[in-house]
Design an enzyme around this catalytic site. Sequence first.
Site, PDB file in Angstrom:
ATOM      1  N   HIS A 115      46.687  32.876  44.629  1.00 14.97           N
ATOM      2  CA  HIS A 115      46.456  34.317  44.631  1.00 14.97           C
ATOM      3  C   HIS A 115      44.966  34.603  44.480  1.00 14.97           C
ATOM      4  O   HIS A 115      44.243  33.868  43.830  1.00 14.97           O
ATOM      5  CB  HIS A 115      47.276  35.041  43.559  1.00 14.97           C
ATOM      6  N   HIS A 117      42.351  37.595  43.376  1.00 16.39           N
ATOM      7  CA  HIS A 117      42.168  38.862  42.674  1.00 16.39           C
ATOM      8  C   HIS A 117      41.091  39.658  43.407  1.00 16.39           C
ATOM      9  O   HIS A 117      40.003  39.133  43.678  1.00 16.39           O
ATOM     10  CB  HIS A 117      41.678  38.627  41.238  1.00 16.39           C
TER      11      HIS A 117
END
Length: 142
Positions: free
Chosen positions: A103, A105
């Site tokens: 992931h 950010h």
Amino acid sequence: MPDYDPNNIFAKIIRGELPCHKIYEDDRALVFLDIMPRAPGHALVIPKSPARNLLDVNPDDLAHVAKVAQRVARAGMKVFQADGVTVQQFNENAGGQVVFHLHVHVIPRKEGVPMKPPASEKEKPEVLADQAKKLAEAMQSV
């Protein structure tokens, strides 16, 4: 490196087993808001394919995540009238990774306003819903 765990929280979100405040989705990526944002509009961009992190992701999926992250950053700049954007990505425990699904950010930033500490304060669902709606609308034009 440990194997990918198909029961991690982000895999469950992709499968629709857990809710999220979705901003964007296509056949290869999903974008949603962090429930403990470090700043307003803190979004997470993830590939839909199983990838523990940068070390094992398919390069084409990584490239797609990067393209989507750029669009999210542009939308965040617009919606939050940000002065800049912080982009973070962590790999393995020693690198600061907590959820073991790749992931990225994407955090809109205001000049002189520090980010909150990680995982420090859960945002109200109605605030996240409003932010997600605004970012989703902005994603259509960036």
